[in-house]
Design a protein around this motif. Sequence first.
Motif, short mmCIF file in Angstrom:
data_model
loop_
_atom_site.label_atom_id
_atom_site.label_comp_id
_atom_site.label_asym_id
_atom_site.label_seq_id
_atom_site.Cartn_x
_atom_site.Cartn_y
_atom_site.Cartn_z
N ILE A 113 -44.72 4.86 1.68
CA ILE A 113 -45.05 5.22 3.05
C ILE A 113 -44.51 4.17 4.02
O ILE A 113 -43.91 4.50 5.04
CB ILE A 113 -46.57 5.42 3.21
N GLN A 114 -44.68 2.90 3.68
CA GLN A 114 -44.16 1.83 4.52
C GLN A 114 -42.64 1.92 4.64
O GLN A 114 -42.08 1.58 5.67
CB GLN A 114 -44.57 0.46 3.97
N GLY A 115 -41.99 2.39 3.59
CA GLY A 115 -40.54 2.53 3.59
C GLY A 115 -40.06 3.85 4.17
O GLY A 115 -38.86 4.13 4.18
N GLY A 116 -40.99 4.69 4.62
CA GLY A 116 -40.62 5.96 5.23
C GLY A 116 -40.28 7.06 4.22
O GLY A 116 -39.78 8.11 4.60
N MET A 117 -40.57 6.84 2.96
CA MET A 117 -40.29 7.84 1.92
C MET A 117 -41.55 8.68 1.70
O MET A 117 -42.33 8.41 0.79
CB MET A 117 -39.84 7.15 0.64
N ILE A 118 -41.73 9.68 2.53
CA ILE A 118 -43.00 10.42 2.55
C ILE A 118 -42.87 11.86 2.06
O ILE A 118 -43.86 12.59 2.05
CB ILE A 118 -43.62 10.40 3.96
N ALA A 119 -41.70 12.27 1.65
CA ALA A 119 -41.47 13.67 1.30
C ALA A 119 -42.30 14.13 0.10
O ALA A 119 -42.57 15.33 -0.03
CB ALA A 119 -39.98 13.90 1.01
N ASP A 120 -42.73 13.22 -0.75
CA ASP A 120 -43.48 13.60 -1.95
C ASP A 120 -44.97 13.83 -1.70
O ASP A 120 -45.69 14.19 -2.63
CB ASP A 120 -43.35 12.51 -3.02
N PHE A 121 -45.43 13.60 -0.49
CA PHE A 121 -46.86 13.63 -0.22
C PHE A 121 -47.23 14.77 0.73
O PHE A 121 -46.46 15.13 1.61
CB PHE A 121 -47.32 12.31 0.41
N LEU A 122 -48.43 15.28 0.55
CA LEU A 122 -49.02 16.18 1.54
C LEU A 122 -49.60 15.31 2.63
O LEU A 122 -50.09 14.19 2.36
CB LEU A 122 -50.11 17.04 0.92
N THR A 123 -49.58 15.78 3.86
CA THR A 123 -50.14 15.01 4.97
C THR A 123 -51.11 15.88 5.76
O THR A 123 -50.81 17.02 6.10
CB THR A 123 -49.02 14.49 5.90
N PHE A 124 -52.26 15.30 6.03
CA PHE A 124 -53.31 15.98 6.77
C PHE A 124 -53.74 15.13 7.95
O PHE A 124 -53.80 13.90 7.84
CB PHE A 124 -54.54 16.23 5.87
N ASN A 125 -54.07 15.78 9.06
CA ASN A 125 -54.65 15.05 10.19
C ASN A 125 -56.17 15.01 10.00
O ASN A 125 -56.70 15.55 9.02
CB ASN A 125 -54.24 15.67 11.53
#
Length: 134
Positions: A113-125
């Motif tokens: 996440i710190q490196g901006g590699m977020i494609a593998d994760f689901l994201t919720f607000n």
Amino acid sequence: MNIETYSDLIRAAGQQTEPQRLLFVFAKAELPNGYTDTQKHNFEQGQGGALAPVLCVDKLPDEVNDFTNLVAESTTTGVDWDIAFVSALGGRGGFAPNSDEASQPLKMMMEKIQGGMIADFLTFNKAGELVALY
């Protein structure tokens, strides 16, 4: 299974052949280092910025079957966050991974996440809505 809601995530975790442990990294939006005036203006309008991990936890799906309970639990830490990144860790031999087994994957998740590699994760607000980040 196509995951479109938090409930879909919990349902999908329960349908796996091995028990799952869910990994959560909570991140706060902030201005990036060396930001420009335009970036600052956009950030103040609720757009852009960088997501910095501020909190992480691992849970069994039945411990967090309702997103509002997860949010309520997170408020007890006193740490504010904007986005929850979620991943899953599969078990072996009919047993879900324990928290010790989840610590290294959580650290790796935070580094991604710190490196901006977020494609593998689901994201919720915080409202529990699935969001797409670009």
